[in-house]
Every structure is written in structure tokens, then in C-alpha cells.
Motif scaffolding. Structure first.
Motif, mmCIF file in Angstrom:
data_model
loop_
_atom_site.group_PDB
_atom_site.id
_atom_site.type_symbol
_atom_site.label_atom_id
_atom_site.label_comp_id
_atom_site.label_asym_id
_atom_site.label_seq_id
_atom_site.Cartn_x
_atom_site.Cartn_y
_atom_site.Cartn_z
ATOM 1 N N UNK A 145 0.828 -1.207 0.000
ATOM 2 C CA UNK A 145 0.000 0.000 0.000
ATOM 3 C C UNK A 145 0.860 1.254 0.000
ATOM 4 N N UNK A 146 2.028 1.185 0.624
ATOM 5 C CA UNK A 146 2.916 2.342 0.663
ATOM 6 C C UNK A 146 3.402 2.733 -0.726
ATOM 7 N N UNK A 147 3.490 1.788 -1.655
ATOM 8 C CA UNK A 147 3.966 2.060 -3.009
ATOM 9 C C UNK A 147 2.823 2.248 -4.007
ATOM 10 N N UNK A 148 1.588 2.197 -3.557
ATOM 11 C CA UNK A 148 0.453 2.336 -4.460
ATOM 12 C C UNK A 148 0.035 3.800 -4.594
ATOM 13 N N UNK A 149 -0.393 4.204 -5.778
ATOM 14 C CA UNK A 149 -1.020 5.526 -5.894
ATOM 15 C C UNK A 149 -2.399 5.524 -5.242
ATOM 16 N N UNK A 150 -2.906 6.690 -4.953
ATOM 17 C CA UNK A 150 -4.179 6.801 -4.223
ATOM 18 C C UNK A 150 -5.326 6.146 -4.979
ATOM 19 N N UNK A 151 -5.276 6.113 -6.304
ATOM 20 C CA UNK A 151 -6.375 5.550 -7.084
ATOM 21 C C UNK A 151 -6.437 4.031 -7.002
ATOM 22 N N UNK A 152 -5.368 3.373 -6.571
ATOM 23 C CA UNK A 152 -5.349 1.916 -6.515
ATOM 24 C C UNK A 152 -5.512 1.359 -5.109
#
Length: 311
Positions: A67-74
Motif C-alpha cells: 500500500x505504501x507504493x500504491x497511488x491513491x487511485x489503486x
């Protein structure tokens, strides 16, 4: 010579053990193979069970880092994806650029290292006295150590705050270190007592015969042998001081003096929760302890095995 006087190859000679034939062959070999195969199968089942347990424990950590490497949309996409389609470092940049991050890192480091160093210094001497000397109230002291470990932390928050308030030590890092020592010292003394008891006292006596005093024998003989125990105990004390939340939240009111565990709450606002920044901050918070653990994990295993020998 008659046929009846001949011995067959499979007949047992007089004086030969019942488990051997005349050719020295042991019966039951297929049974041993079956037993070996059964043990291997059982070991494989234990290995599979261990892998499943490790996966269940490690999955939340994996999801945090993911989750730390995910963009907000994902982050809140359905169905969830187990690998980010467009990895980003924006969450880490947002976490590092918060106003009080580095001040909170400094506070966490001061509290954690201060707690570990003082607890090891005092706890080692107390554990040595408990393991080597026989004095009045020794058993009562051990009972007190165990009793303190059974008291829930939430029951002591208000009394601890009132005591520190009367002493003028609220909202200070020194006051937090003193409070943490109340909980880490009993654990440190109990752990190191087992390690020291496992060290033969004859080594110290031989050193004193060669001219060392009690302190010299302790420094030159006991401390080098106690190194795995010190490392193992310091890791547990560090983790407890680094991750503690309730006492820091109550005792520290200045944002710059608060620790990283309190800093993570800043990602929860009235507009919602910044999950990307929160998971990036949690990853950064866990990173120092994980690196320290990986650096000394071999000594931790050796120390736990040594401390379990005698106590």
C-alpha cells in the motif's frame, strides 16, 4: 554326512543373537525404511504448516509495504490487486515532508536508546547479584519481578501521570524513559538472570585466583560470554520502547517531542485517512527495528538457547 546334520543358510547358529542370521543380516530393514519415510512425511507436513503460519503472519506486513507504493487511485480498488500497477514514491515523499517527522524520529531514538542503555546497565548488575549472591529477600525479589510483568499497562496510566506531574517531569523525554524503565527493567533482569546462571561460576573463580577482583572477573569473563544475552534483551527492550503508544500519548503533549507512533495519527484527519501516507509512515517507522533485528538475529538465537539452559 547326513542331510539332517547340515545347517541351512537361514538357520540361527548357537550363540547368535536373535536379531541376526548366520550371514549377519538384520531382519526388519523394510520396517526401518517405512519408519524413516514416515518421519520424512511428518517433517514435510510440519514444514508446510510452518510456511502457512509464516504467510499468515507476514501478509499484513506485505500489504502495508504494498500500500505504501500504491497511488491513491489503486489503494481502495476492487477487487484488490496484489501488486501495484503503477508503483510510486509519492507516499514516502509526503510522509518525509511532514512538519514534525524528523523531530519525532529524534524523540523516538532518544527514548528507545536511552531505555535500552539504562535498562541494560542496571539490569545486568541486578541480574548478576541475583544469580551469584544469596541474600535475604532474594526469592521475594523474584516474585516482585514476575508480579510487575503481570500488571496491565492501562491500569497504571493515571497513577504514573500523577506521579510525574508532581515531579515536574511530564512532557519530557526523561520522564518517559523513567516510566519505560519500570516495565523494561523487570524483563531485563529476568532474562539476563538466566544467561548469567548458565555461565559457570568456576570461570570467575579462576580469574580471581589469577589476580582479578570481582569487578575485573565480571568485566573480563562474564560480559564477553553474556554478549548474546545482552543483544537479545536489548532487541526486546528496544521494540517495546519504540512501538509503545499509550504512555507517550498521555505524557507528551508537545508535537515535536512525540514519537513516531504518535506521528502516524497525523495521517487521520477530519477529511478522512491518508492510507498511502499512513502505510508509508508505518513502513519507515518499522524499518530501523527490522534492520537492527536482521543485523543481530544470529546472536538473538544463540542468546535464547543459552538462556534456556539454566535459570
Amino acid at each position: 554326512m547326513s542331510t539332517s546334520g547340515r545347517r541351512t543358510s537361514g538357520a540361527r547358529r548357537p550363540g547368535t543373537p536373535a536379531g541376526r542370521t548366520s550371514r549377519g543380516r538384520r531382519p526388519g530393514t523394510p520396517g526401518r525404511r517405512t519408519s524413516t519415510g514416515r518421519r520424512r512425511g511428518q517433517r514435510r507436513r510440519y514444514d508446510v504448516l510452518g510456511i502457512l503460519v509464516a504467510a499468515a503472519i507476514g501478509f499484513p506486513v506485505y500489504w502495508m509495504v504494498l500500500t505504501a507504493f500504491r497511488p491513491a487511485t489503486e489503494i481502495l480498488s476492487l477487487p484488490p490487486e496484489f501488486w501495484p500497477s503503477h508503483p510510486t514514491l509519492a507516499n514516502f515523499g509526503r510522509a518525509l515532508s511532514t512538519e514534525t517527522f524528523w523531530a519525532n524520529v529524534r524523540s523516538s531514538a532518544v527514548i528507545g536508546l536511552g531505555t535500552v542503555l539504562v535498562s541494560l546497565l542496571v539490569g545486568t548488575l541486578a541480574a548478576f547479584a541475583l544469580a551469584r549472591f544469596r541474600f535475604a529477600g532474594r526469592k521475594a525479589f523474584v516474585v516482585v519481578i514476575l508480579t510487575v510483568q503481570m500488571i496491565p499497562l492501562a491500569a497504571l496510566v493515571i497513577p504514573v501521570y500523577l506521579l510525574l506531574n508532581d515531579a515536574g517531569m511530564t512532557d519530557s523525554l526523561g520522564g518517559v524513559i523513567v516510566v519505560y524503565l519500570v516495565f523494561t527493567l523487570p524483563f531485563t533482569v529476568w532474562m539476563l538472570h538466566g544467561f548469567i546462571a548458565a555461565i559457570p561460576v568456576e570461570l570467575e573463580e579462576a580469574a580471581m585466583v589469577d589476580g582479578c577482583g570481582r569487578l575485573g572477573a565480571f568485566v573480563r569473563i562474564v560480559l564477553p560470554l553474556l554478549a548474546p544475552g545482552l543483544v537479545a534483551t536489548s532487541v526486546f527492550a528496544m521494540v517495546q520502547a519504540w512501538n509503545e503508544y499509550v504512555l507517550v500519548y498521555v505524557l507528551l503533549s508537545t508535537p515535536e517531542k512525540q514519537t513516531l507512533s504518535i506521528w502516524l495519527v497525523s495521517f487521520q484527519t477530519s477529511f478522512g485517512t491518508d492510507y498511502g501516507g499512513l502505510m508509508a509512515g508505518a513502513t519507515l517507522t518499522a524499518l530501523p527495528v527490522v534492520v537492527f533485528f536482521l543485523a543481530v538475529h544470529r546472536k538473538i538465537a544463540a542468546g535464547l538457547a543459552t538462556g534456556a539452559v539454566k535459570g
